[in-house]
Design a protein around this motif. Structure first.
Motif, PDB file in Angstrom:
ATOM      1  N   ASP A  43       0.812  -1.220   0.000  1.00  0.00           N
ATOM      2  CA  ASP A  43       0.000   0.000   0.000  1.00  0.00           C
ATOM      3  C   ASP A  43       0.847   1.272   0.000  1.00  0.00           C
ATOM      4  O   ASP A  43       0.322   2.372   0.173  1.00  0.00           O
ATOM      5  CB  ASP A  43      -0.950   0.010   1.197  1.00  0.00           C
ATOM      6  N   THR A  66      -5.040   7.839  -1.935  1.00  0.00           N
ATOM      7  CA  THR A  66      -5.917   8.038  -0.786  1.00  0.00           C
ATOM      8  C   THR A  66      -6.077   6.718  -0.043  1.00  0.00           C
ATOM      9  O   THR A  66      -6.362   5.694  -0.662  1.00  0.00           O
ATOM     10  CB  THR A  66      -7.313   8.549  -1.217  1.00  0.00           C
ATOM     11  N   ARG A  67      -5.888   6.751   1.265  1.00  0.00           N
ATOM     12  CA  ARG A  67      -6.080   5.556   2.087  1.00  0.00           C
ATOM     13  C   ARG A  67      -7.195   5.849   3.088  1.00  0.00           C
ATOM     14  O   ARG A  67      -7.093   6.752   3.922  1.00  0.00           O
ATOM     15  CB  ARG A  67      -4.793   5.189   2.814  1.00  0.00           C
ATOM     16  N   THR A  68      -8.286   5.101   2.981  1.00  0.00           N
ATOM     17  CA  THR A  68      -9.419   5.245   3.891  1.00  0.00           C
ATOM     18  C   THR A  68      -9.734   3.883   4.475  1.00  0.00           C
ATOM     19  O   THR A  68     -10.241   2.992   3.778  1.00  0.00           O
ATOM     20  CB  THR A  68     -10.660   5.798   3.164  1.00  0.00           C
ATOM     21  N   GLY A  69      -9.426   3.716   5.761  1.00  0.00           N
ATOM     22  CA  GLY A  69      -9.654   2.411   6.378  1.00  0.00           C
ATOM     23  C   GLY A  69      -8.845   1.334   5.685  1.00  0.00           C
ATOM     24  O   GLY A  69      -7.630   1.458   5.535  1.00  0.00           O
ATOM     25  N   ASP A  70      -9.521   0.293   5.230  1.00  0.00           N
ATOM     26  CA  ASP A  70      -8.815  -0.801   4.561  1.00  0.00           C
ATOM     27  C   ASP A  70      -8.861  -0.671   3.041  1.00  0.00           C
ATOM     28  O   ASP A  70      -8.596  -1.635   2.328  1.00  0.00           O
ATOM     29  CB  ASP A  70      -9.384  -2.154   5.000  1.00  0.00           C
ATOM     30  N   GLU A  71      -9.192   0.513   2.510  1.00  0.00           N
ATOM     31  CA  GLU A  71      -9.222   0.712   1.063  1.00  0.00           C
ATOM     32  C   GLU A  71      -8.169   1.722   0.622  1.00  0.00           C
ATOM     33  O   GLU A  71      -8.058   2.810   1.189  1.00  0.00           O
ATOM     34  CB  GLU A  71     -10.595   1.190   0.591  1.00  0.00           C
ATOM     35  N   LEU A  72      -7.397   1.338  -0.376  1.00  0.00           N
ATOM     36  CA  LEU A  72      -6.390   2.203  -0.988  1.00  0.00           C
ATOM     37  C   LEU A  72      -6.863   2.575  -2.383  1.00  0.00           C
ATOM     38  O   LEU A  72      -7.224   1.706  -3.178  1.00  0.00           O
ATOM     39  CB  LEU A  72      -5.047   1.480  -1.083  1.00  0.00           C
ATOM     40  N   THR A  73      -6.885   3.880  -2.689  1.00  0.00           N
ATOM     41  CA  THR A  73      -7.316   4.353  -4.004  1.00  0.00           C
ATOM     42  C   THR A  73      -6.198   5.136  -4.679  1.00  0.00           C
ATOM     43  O   THR A  73      -5.559   5.986  -4.048  1.00  0.00           O
ATOM     44  CB  THR A  73      -8.559   5.262  -3.892  1.00  0.00           C
ATOM     45  N   SER A  89      -7.986  -3.468  -1.743  1.00  0.00           N
ATOM     46  CA  SER A  89      -8.367  -3.800  -0.375  1.00  0.00           C
ATOM     47  C   SER A  89      -7.102  -4.190   0.386  1.00  0.00           C
ATOM     48  O   SER A  89      -6.349  -5.070  -0.055  1.00  0.00           O
ATOM     49  CB  SER A  89      -9.358  -4.964  -0.378  1.00  0.00           C
TER      50      SER A  89
END
Length: 205
Positions: A43, A66-73, A89
Motif C-alpha cells: 500500500d 488516498t487511504r481510507t480504512g482498509d481501502e487504498l485508491t 483492499s
C-alpha cells in the motif's frame, strides 16, 4: 590499543552478521522464495507522477493516493480530470484488487497473500460489475520480473498475473489478462489492464 582493535573486530562481526541477514532482492529470488506483506509494503505510494497509456496514446498523469480504512485508491488525473481509478483492499494477510479502471470485483481479487512464495498460484471466484454484475473467476500467479521507468531505471519486482474469465452471455466466457508489478517499498509501481490500459512509472516522482 587492545580495546580499539577489539572494538573494530566486534563492529566487523556485527556488520558481517547484518550483511548476511539482509534479505535478497527479487533479482536473486527464485521459485519457492518467501514473500511477506511487511517486506513488500503493497500500500506504499508508487510516486506522484506516472505515464498512462490508453489505446496506445501516452499521457503524463498525477497519481493521487488516498487511504481510507482498509481501502487504498489511486486516482490518475490529468488537466484537472480523472482518467482512471484503481482501488485495492488492504488487509493484514491479503492485498486485493477491488476496482480496475471502473470494473468492480466482489470480493476483491487477492493479488498478494500471507504467507506466500514466489511461484505460488491460487484461484478466485466472485462477480465483476461494469454496468451490470456478471459471474467471474480468475487464476492468479506470481513471479520475479523487472520494471523499467521512463528514464530507463530498472527495478526488481514481483509480478502478479491475473487471468480473468467473465460470463459473456454466450457459451464461451470473455477473457482478460491483468498484471501488477510490486516493488519493495513502492507499492504497485506498474500495472496493465488488458491491452488497453497501462500505468508506467515516471521518475519525475
Amino acid at each position: 590499543m587492545k580495546y580499539c582493535i577489539a572494538g573494530v573486530f566486534i563492529f566487523s562481526v556485527i556488520l558481517g552478521c547484518r550483511t548476511m541477514a539482509h534479505k535478497p532482492s527479487f533479482s536473486s529470488s527464485g521459485d519457492g522464495a518467501s514473500v511477506t506483506m511487511s517486506e513488500l509494503v503493497p500500500d506504499a505510494s508508487p510516486g506522484t507522477k506516472a505515464i498512462l497509456v490508453l489505446g496506445g496514446v501516452r499521457a503524463p498523469v498525477e497519481v493521487v493516493r488516498t487511504r481510507t480504512g482498509d481501502e487504498l485508491t489511486l486516482d490518475l488525473k490529468g488537466h484537472g480530470e480523472s482518467f482512471e481509478t484503481e482501488a485495492y483492499s488492504v488487509m493484514p494477510t491479503e492485498f486485493g484488487l477491488s476496482n480496475a479502471g471502473g470494473e468492480l470485483f466482489t470480493p476483491a481479487i487477492p493479488l498478494l497473500k500471507s504467507p506466500m512464495k514466489v511461484g505460488d498460484t491460487w484461484s478466485w471466484k466472485g462477480s465483476m460489475m461494469s454496468g451490470i454484475s456478471r459471474p467471474a473467476e480468475a487464476s492468479v500467479s506470481c513471479k520475479v520480473d523487472k520494471v523499467y521507468t521512463e528514464q530507463g531505471l530498472q527495478e526488481d519486482a514481483l509480478m502478479v498475473e491475473v487471468k480473468l474469465k467473465m460470463d459473456s452471455g454466450t457459451k464461451a466466457p470473455a477473457e482478460r489478462r491483468l498484471a501488477y508489478w510490486f516493488v519493495k517499498g513502492k507499492g504497485v509501481l506498474k500495472r496493465e489492464i488488458g491491452s488497453g490500459s497501462t500505468r508506467l512509472p515516471d521518475d519525475g516522482k
